[in-house]
Design an enzyme around this catalytic site. Sequence first.
Site, mmCIF file in Angstrom:
data_model
loop_
_atom_site.group_PDB
_atom_site.id
_atom_site.type_symbol
_atom_site.label_atom_id
_atom_site.label_comp_id
_atom_site.label_asym_id
_atom_site.label_seq_id
_atom_site.Cartn_x
_atom_site.Cartn_y
_atom_site.Cartn_z
ATOM 1 N N LYS A 101 0.878 -1.162 0.000
ATOM 2 C CA LYS A 101 0.000 0.000 0.000
ATOM 3 C C LYS A 101 0.923 1.221 0.000
ATOM 4 O O LYS A 101 1.581 1.511 0.992
ATOM 5 C CB LYS A 101 -0.918 0.040 1.214
ATOM 6 N N THR A 211 -9.425 4.007 11.492
ATOM 7 C CA THR A 211 -9.688 4.829 12.671
ATOM 8 C C THR A 211 -11.069 4.583 13.268
ATOM 9 O O THR A 211 -11.206 4.434 14.492
ATOM 10 C CB THR A 211 -9.539 6.321 12.316
#
Length: 260
Positions: A101, A211
């Site tokens: 990523k 998150t």
Amino acid sequence: MSDLLKIADREFSSRLFVGTGKFSSSELMAESLVASGTQMVTVALRRADLTGNKDSQADILEYVDPEKYLVLANTSGAMNAQEAVRLARLAHSIGLPKWIKLEIHPDPNYLLPDPIETLKATEILVKEGFTVLPYINADPVLAKRLEEAGAATVMPLGSPIGSNAGLETKYQLQIIIEQSRVPVVIDAGIGAPSHAAAAMELGADAVLVNTAIAIAQDSVKMAQAFFQATQAGRTAYNIGLPNLSHRAQASSPLNILNNL
């Protein structure tokens, strides 16, 4: 009928990817991954023990089962293409999959990705045989350039990292999804299960959430909620949503009422 997501040479039944940062403990993170149903987990290399000592107290990788998840090393923290490429090579050298990523965000205040350095790093890593999943602004032109450079997906942000603001870039995302010939994964800003469902309803191939799950009062239940929302949004997209109308339309035909 199967509805598998294909990225490069691998197929996934889950369209929810989950990050490993911000959890209050590694044990809670591991339990939340299970609850999410994910098959791809991102790990920031700066949080992993790259010495090879397998220190369970220091290494997040000890809590991510490589038999169950594809570990997607994350170059978060890289300031330029050179640093990102070095981190990718280091990750592979310690045995992680050659999947990356790619994150390059030099501004610590907003964490917005650098498009020029991202394209440079993608070109280098693709030539070295890496499967590259680049994190980008919702820029349709850059998305096509990355696709042409050999990126396995494009990962445009819905809104800035950790903002939980949802799909503030909706119209640019629609263009990227319409034009892309590689999977589109909405990454960053997804702060509620409804955001994940909305992304899937747009036609995104997957979403990445960190998150919102990690800081939830109950991370495990929140992971389950994102699992359900992602599935619901994908199902709705496959069925086809009704067209928008600016006029009211009765759900019961008026001619039936007139005959009563």
